[in-house]
Scaffold this active site. Structure first.
Site, PDB file in Angstrom:
ATOM      1  N   ASN A  92       3.559   3.901   5.996  1.00 14.73           N
ATOM      2  CA  ASN A  92       4.480   4.569   5.075  1.00 14.73           C
ATOM      3  C   ASN A  92       4.105   6.049   5.069  1.00 14.73           C
ATOM      4  O   ASN A  92       3.135   6.443   4.425  1.00 14.73           O
ATOM      5  CB  ASN A  92       4.346   3.949   3.675  1.00 14.73           C
ATOM      6  CG  ASN A  92       5.177   4.689   2.642  1.00 14.73           C
ATOM      7  OD1 ASN A  92       6.047   5.502   2.998  1.00 14.73           O
ATOM      8  ND2 ASN A  92       4.920   4.427   1.367  1.00 14.73           N
ATOM      9  N   TRP A  93       4.873   6.823   5.788  1.00 15.76           N
ATOM     10  CA  TRP A  93       4.533   8.246   5.940  1.00 15.76           C
ATOM     11  C   TRP A  93       4.939   9.085   4.732  1.00 15.76           C
ATOM     12  O   TRP A  93       4.610  10.266   4.664  1.00 15.76           O
ATOM     13  CB  TRP A  93       5.196   8.805   7.208  1.00 15.76           C
ATOM     14  CG  TRP A  93       4.529   8.370   8.480  1.00 15.76           C
ATOM     15  CD1 TRP A  93       3.363   7.669   8.604  1.00 15.76           C
ATOM     16  CD2 TRP A  93       4.979   8.625   9.816  1.00 15.76           C
ATOM     17  NE1 TRP A  93       3.061   7.474   9.931  1.00 15.76           N
ATOM     18  CE2 TRP A  93       4.035   8.049  10.699  1.00 15.76           C
ATOM     19  CE3 TRP A  93       6.089   9.278  10.359  1.00 15.76           C
ATOM     20  CZ2 TRP A  93       4.170   8.112  12.092  1.00 15.76           C
ATOM     21  CZ3 TRP A  93       6.223   9.342  11.742  1.00 15.76           C
ATOM     22  CH2 TRP A  93       5.277   8.768  12.597  1.00 15.76           C
ATOM     23  N   LYS A  94       5.684   8.522   3.825  1.00 13.83           N
ATOM     24  CA  LYS A  94       6.128   9.264   2.633  1.00 13.83           C
ATOM     25  C   LYS A  94       6.789  10.587   3.062  1.00 13.83           C
ATOM     26  O   LYS A  94       7.460  10.612   4.091  1.00 13.83           O
ATOM     27  CB  LYS A  94       4.957   9.466   1.664  1.00 13.83           C
ATOM     28  CG  LYS A  94       4.213   8.143   1.399  1.00 13.83           C
ATOM     29  CD  LYS A  94       3.204   8.203   0.308  1.00 13.83           C
ATOM     30  CE  LYS A  94       2.537   6.842   0.155  1.00 13.83           C
ATOM     31  NZ  LYS A  94       1.655   6.735  -0.968  1.00 13.83           N
ATOM     32  N   HIS A 113       9.062   0.979  -4.143  1.00  9.58           N
ATOM     33  CA  HIS A 113       7.735   1.591  -4.026  1.00  9.58           C
ATOM     34  C   HIS A 113       7.366   2.213  -5.376  1.00  9.58           C
ATOM     35  O   HIS A 113       8.231   2.740  -6.082  1.00  9.58           O
ATOM     36  CB  HIS A 113       7.730   2.653  -2.921  1.00  9.58           C
ATOM     37  CG  HIS A 113       6.340   3.130  -2.635  1.00  9.58           C
ATOM     38  ND1 HIS A 113       5.730   4.085  -3.396  1.00  9.58           N
ATOM     39  CD2 HIS A 113       5.438   2.746  -1.696  1.00  9.58           C
ATOM     40  CE1 HIS A 113       4.492   4.287  -2.935  1.00  9.58           C
ATOM     41  NE2 HIS A 113       4.294   3.481  -1.901  1.00  9.58           N
ATOM     42  N   GLU A 161       0.885  -3.534  -4.234  1.00  3.20           N
ATOM     43  CA  GLU A 161       0.199  -2.249  -4.223  1.00  3.20           C
ATOM     44  C   GLU A 161      -0.194  -1.870  -5.645  1.00  3.20           C
ATOM     45  O   GLU A 161       0.640  -1.359  -6.413  1.00  3.20           O
ATOM     46  CB  GLU A 161       1.113  -1.158  -3.666  1.00  3.20           C
ATOM     47  CG  GLU A 161       1.547  -1.387  -2.240  1.00  3.20           C
ATOM     48  CD  GLU A 161       1.982  -0.084  -1.577  1.00  3.20           C
ATOM     49  OE1 GLU A 161       1.379   0.288  -0.568  1.00  3.20           O
ATOM     50  OE2 GLU A 161       2.900   0.572  -2.093  1.00  3.20           O
ATOM     51  N   GLY A 203      -3.350   6.172  -2.822  1.00  6.99           N
ATOM     52  CA  GLY A 203      -3.704   7.575  -2.574  1.00  6.99           C
ATOM     53  C   GLY A 203      -4.913   8.050  -3.359  1.00  6.99           C
ATOM     54  O   GLY A 203      -5.175   9.248  -3.436  1.00  6.99           O
ATOM     55  N   SER A 237      -4.843   2.649  -0.456  1.00  8.97           N
ATOM     56  CA  SER A 237      -6.072   3.157   0.160  1.00  8.97           C
ATOM     57  C   SER A 237      -6.658   2.224   1.227  1.00  8.97           C
ATOM     58  O   SER A 237      -7.876   2.085   1.344  1.00  8.97           O
ATOM     59  CB  SER A 237      -7.120   3.483  -0.911  1.00  8.97           C
ATOM     60  OG  SER A 237      -6.627   4.513  -1.768  1.00  8.97           O
TER      61      SER A 237
HETATM   62  P1  PGA Z   1      -2.153   4.981   0.476  1.00 10.55           P
HETATM   63  O1  PGA Z   1      -0.595   4.682   0.168  1.00 10.55           O
HETATM   64  O2  PGA Z   1      -2.541   4.115   1.663  1.00 10.55           O
HETATM   65  O3  PGA Z   1      -2.208   6.438   0.804  1.00 10.55           O
HETATM   66  O4  PGA Z   1      -2.924   4.606  -0.737  1.00 10.55           O
HETATM   67  C1  PGA Z   1      -0.081   3.376   0.236  1.00 10.55           C
HETATM   68  C2  PGA Z   1       1.375   3.353  -0.171  1.00 10.55           C
HETATM   69  O5  PGA Z   1       1.748   4.065  -1.118  1.00 10.55           O
HETATM   70  O6  PGA Z   1       2.198   2.633   0.418  1.00 10.55           O
END
Ligand code: PGA
Length: 267
Positions: free
Chosen positions: A18-20, A109, A181, A187, A226
């Site tokens: 998920n590159w956001k 999400h 999640e 993050g 993470s």
């Molecule tokens: P992260 O994000 O791996 O940077 O914690 C995961 C996500 O939001 O899908």
């Protein structure tokens, strides 16, 4: 034998990037040029022993889709609008994603829920839109730190899941992927321990099986928050952890390749 391995319900691990709001179309093409050679030696196992998908930002979908053609790496969108088409400035429809041959779309999400105020009814409408289409939903669920501390994790996750299951039918069941999640782990560098993840995944599995019957045994439940090469193997070894949704660690082709290959070792 773990639940993961029963023959009729074998779940192929799925690792999703998920590159956001990161990586332009040109950067996505450069990523693919470095990532695909790392997958090439394992191409025979892609789709059978493990699956990999990448969700870039919308402007990179087409270019990345071209770069991934014939690679067996799948394409995912980070979101979509619940309506078919019309006056929804700034939004993207299912038909647009189908036209680009997206395999998956994230829905619900936690950043959509928290920053953009998406509520369960909107997320359920998106799931309804995807039902029976060629784009499979990856439904994200998860509790905040406050909810975990109040011991409300299973109630929160259960109601986020039920909102979608109540609104959809058999057409969705066979294509659904769930991603657990915990919001406090996204993050932040804080990861749920494998045992914490497994406990929630087992509860999700129980709900899926009670709502969907046998199909629920085959639904993949990804863990996100993470995930990195150093913790992936342990998380993916849990019986009900069937893959990962990866943000930060998916932006680097080497680190994402390591993560994808970790799933092959635990499949
Ligand atoms: P992260 O994000 O791996 O940077 O914690 C995961 C996500 O939001 O899908």
């Amino acid at each position: 034998m773990t639940d993961k391995m029963t023959d009729s319900t074998r779940r192929v691990p799925l690792i999703v990037a998920n590159w956001k709001m990161n990586l332009t179309a040109s950067e996505a093409a450069a990523f693919a040029a470095r990532f695909l050679p790392r997958m090439q030696p394992h191409v025979e196992d892609l789709g059978t022993r493990f699956e990999v998908a990448i969700a870039p930002a919308y402007p990179a979908l087409e270019r990345l889709g071209q770069a991934l053609k014939d690679s067996k790496i799948q394409l995912a969108a980070q979101n979509l609008h619940c309506e078919e088409s019309g006056a929804f400035t700034g939004e993207v429809s299912l038909a647009m994603l189908e036209d680009l041959e997206c395999d998956f779309a994230l829905i619900g999400h936690s950043e959509r829920r928290q920053i953009f105020g998406e509520l369960d009814d909107v997320i359920a409408a998106k799931a309804r839109r995807l039902e029976g289409s060629s784009v499979c939903p990856i439904l994200c669920v998860g509790e905040t730190l406050d909810q975990r501390e109040r011991d409300a994790t299973l109630a929160v996750v259960g109601s986020q899941l039920s909102a979608v299951l109540d609104a959809t039918g058999d057409g969705l069941a066979s294509q659904l992927v769930v991603a657990y999640e915990p919001v406090w782990a996204i993050g932040t560098g804080r990861t749920a321990t494998p045992e914490m993840a497994q406990a929630v995944h087992a509860a999700i599995r129980k709900t899926l099986v009670s709502r969907l019957g046998e199909v629920g045994h085959g639904t993949r439940i990804l863990y996100g928050g993470s995930v990195k090469p150093s913790n992936a193997r342990e998380l993916l070894s849990q019986p009900d952890v069937d893959g990962a949704l990866v943000g930060g660690a998916s932006l680097d082709p080497d680190s994402f390749a390591k993560l994808a290959l970790a799933s092959l070792e635990t499949s």
